[in-house]
Design an enzyme around this catalytic site. Structure first.
Site, PDB file in Angstrom:
ATOM      1  N   ALA A  70       4.628   1.741   1.138  1.00  0.00           N
ATOM      2  CA  ALA A  70       5.604   2.492   0.349  1.00  0.00           C
ATOM      3  C   ALA A  70       5.272   3.971   0.475  1.00  0.00           C
ATOM      4  CB  ALA A  70       5.546   2.073  -1.111  1.00  0.00           C
TER       5      ALA A  70
ATOM      6  N   PHE B 277       0.843  -1.192   0.000  1.00  0.00           N
ATOM      7  CA  PHE B 277       0.000   0.000   0.000  1.00  0.00           C
ATOM      8  C   PHE B 277       0.878   1.241   0.000  1.00  0.00           C
ATOM      9  CE2 PHE B 277      -2.812  -3.021   2.174  1.00  0.00           C
ATOM     10  CZ  PHE B 277      -4.021  -2.775   1.546  1.00  0.00           C
ATOM     11  N   ASP B 278       0.452   2.247  -0.747  1.00  0.00           N
ATOM     12  CA  ASP B 278       1.040   3.575  -0.622  1.00  0.00           C
ATOM     13  C   ASP B 278       0.495   4.156   0.680  1.00  0.00           C
ATOM     14  OD1 ASP B 278       2.367   5.990  -1.227  1.00  0.00           O
ATOM     15  OD2 ASP B 278       0.567   6.783  -2.173  1.00  0.00           O
ATOM     16  N   VAL B 279       1.290   4.912   1.377  1.00  0.00           N
ATOM     17  CA  VAL B 279       0.856   5.471   2.659  1.00  0.00           C
ATOM     18  C   VAL B 279      -0.050   6.684   2.442  1.00  0.00           C
ATOM     19  CG1 VAL B 279       1.610   6.585   4.799  1.00  0.00           C
ATOM     20  CG2 VAL B 279       2.878   4.626   3.899  1.00  0.00           C
TER      21      VAL B 279
END
Length: 115
Positions: free
Chosen positions: A107, A7-9
């Site tokens: 990420a 997951f992107d933060v």
């Protein structure tokens, strides 16, 4: 079989906009740049690397842009990170994925200290 989930933060599992915008409102006047009446006008600065954004959008030197980043981080580190919140349902989703035996990773382009 699925083993990993990435997951992107920012903007995916966590709404970091409040801390980012407040950090920008803190940094801009400290490097001589105008501060808008409404911090939401700075949303276009969320995402790209700040040094490049300061240089491209405001036309400041590398030195001024780096100082802007330092000022931003001096706010974001101790205060802005606590202004970030997980989106509804995300904590439960992450727990469920881990319970299913998946390796959940994140990420971000943030420096590791703030990630």
């Amino acid at each position: 079989m699925l083993k990993y989930v990435l997951f992107d933060v920012d903007g995916t599992i966590s709404d970091t906009s409040e801390g980012i915008l407040n950090g920008l409102m803190y940094a801009l006047p400290r490097i001589g740049l105008p501060v808008p009446a409404d911090k939401q006008e700075l949303r276009y600065l969320i995402g790209p690397p700040l040094v490049r954004a300061f240089q491209k959008i405001y036309g400041v030197s590398e030195e001024v842009a780096q100082e802007g980043l330092r000022q931003y981080r001096s706010y974001y580190g101790p205060i802005g990170t606590s202004e970030c919140v997980a989106y509804p349902g995300i904590p439960a989703l992450l727990a469920e994925l881990r319970e299913r035996g998946l390796l959940v990773m994140t990420a971000t382009s943030k420096v590791e200290l703030f990630a």
